[in-house]
Write a protein that holds these residues in place. Structure first.
Motif, mmCIF file in Angstrom:
data_model
loop_
_atom_site.group_PDB
_atom_site.id
_atom_site.type_symbol
_atom_site.label_atom_id
_atom_site.label_comp_id
_atom_site.label_asym_id
_atom_site.label_seq_id
_atom_site.Cartn_x
_atom_site.Cartn_y
_atom_site.Cartn_z
ATOM 1 N N GLY A 9 35.903 -70.970 40.568
ATOM 2 C CA GLY A 9 35.709 -70.242 39.230
ATOM 3 C C GLY A 9 35.037 -68.936 39.080
ATOM 4 N N LEU A 10 35.345 -68.335 40.526
ATOM 5 C CA LEU A 10 34.455 -66.924 40.381
ATOM 6 C C LEU A 10 35.243 -66.166 39.484
ATOM 7 C CD1 LEU A 10 34.744 -66.270 44.260
ATOM 8 C CD2 LEU A 10 32.994 -67.349 42.899
ATOM 9 N N GLY A 24 30.285 -68.294 38.975
ATOM 10 C CA GLY A 24 31.069 -69.127 39.688
ATOM 11 C C GLY A 24 30.282 -70.334 40.200
ATOM 12 N N THR A 90 37.906 -69.972 49.005
ATOM 13 C CA THR A 90 37.561 -69.128 47.598
ATOM 14 C C THR A 90 38.650 -69.371 46.424
ATOM 15 O OG1 THR A 90 36.218 -67.332 48.990
ATOM 16 C CG2 THR A 90 36.738 -66.742 46.583
ATOM 17 N N GLY A 92 39.361 -67.877 42.656
ATOM 18 C CA GLY A 92 38.675 -67.003 41.449
ATOM 19 C C GLY A 92 39.614 -67.305 40.158
ATOM 20 N N ASN A 93 39.264 -66.839 38.982
ATOM 21 C CA ASN A 93 40.120 -66.644 38.079
ATOM 22 C C ASN A 93 40.997 -65.871 37.704
ATOM 23 O OD1 ASN A 93 38.599 -69.132 37.334
ATOM 24 N ND2 ASN A 93 37.338 -68.428 35.829
#
Length: 93
Positions: A9-10, A24, A90, A92-93
Motif C-alpha cells: 500500500g505504498l 504504507g 514491494t 505500491g498503489n
C-alpha cells in the motif's frame, strides 16, 4: 523459520502546503506480536538533496506515515541491504 517482509500500500500523497506524505504498511510473515525490525529509508529529492529516516515495524503488520517537505524523485527501503532480503516484496498503489 523463515521471516519475510512485504511493503504494501505504498503511496505518496501531495498535501495542500506543498509537502508530501509517504505512507504504507510493513507486513512481516512468520513473526510474533512483539517482533520488531527497524528499516532504514532514504528519499532522493534530486540534485544533492536527500533525507534519511527509519520505519519501525512492530509485529505482523505496522502502518506508517512520513511527512516530507516535498515529493521525492525516489524512495528506497534499506538501501544498504542491512535488513531486508531477496524475500522482500514491494506493493505500491
Amino acid at each position: 523459520e523463515n521471516r519475510s517482509a512485504i511493503l504494501a500500500g505504498l503511496a505518496l500523497q501531495d498535501q495542500p502546503d506543498g509537502s508530501t506524505v509517504f505512507s504504507g504498511n510493513v507486513i512481516q510473515e512468520n513473526v510474533g506480536e512483539t517482533w520488531a525490525m527497524v528499516l532504514p529509508v532514504t528519499f532522493d529529492f534530486g540534485g544533492d538533496s536527500a533525507a534519511r529516516t527509519t520505519v519501525l515495524a512492530y509485529g505482523p503488520k505496522m502502518p506508517f506515515n512520513i511527512k516530507l517537505p516535498r515529493r521525492p524523485k525516489k524512495v528506497e527501503f534499506d538501501p544498504q541491504k542491512w535488513v531486508l532480503s531477496e524475500k522482500t516484496s514491494t506493493k505500491g498503489n
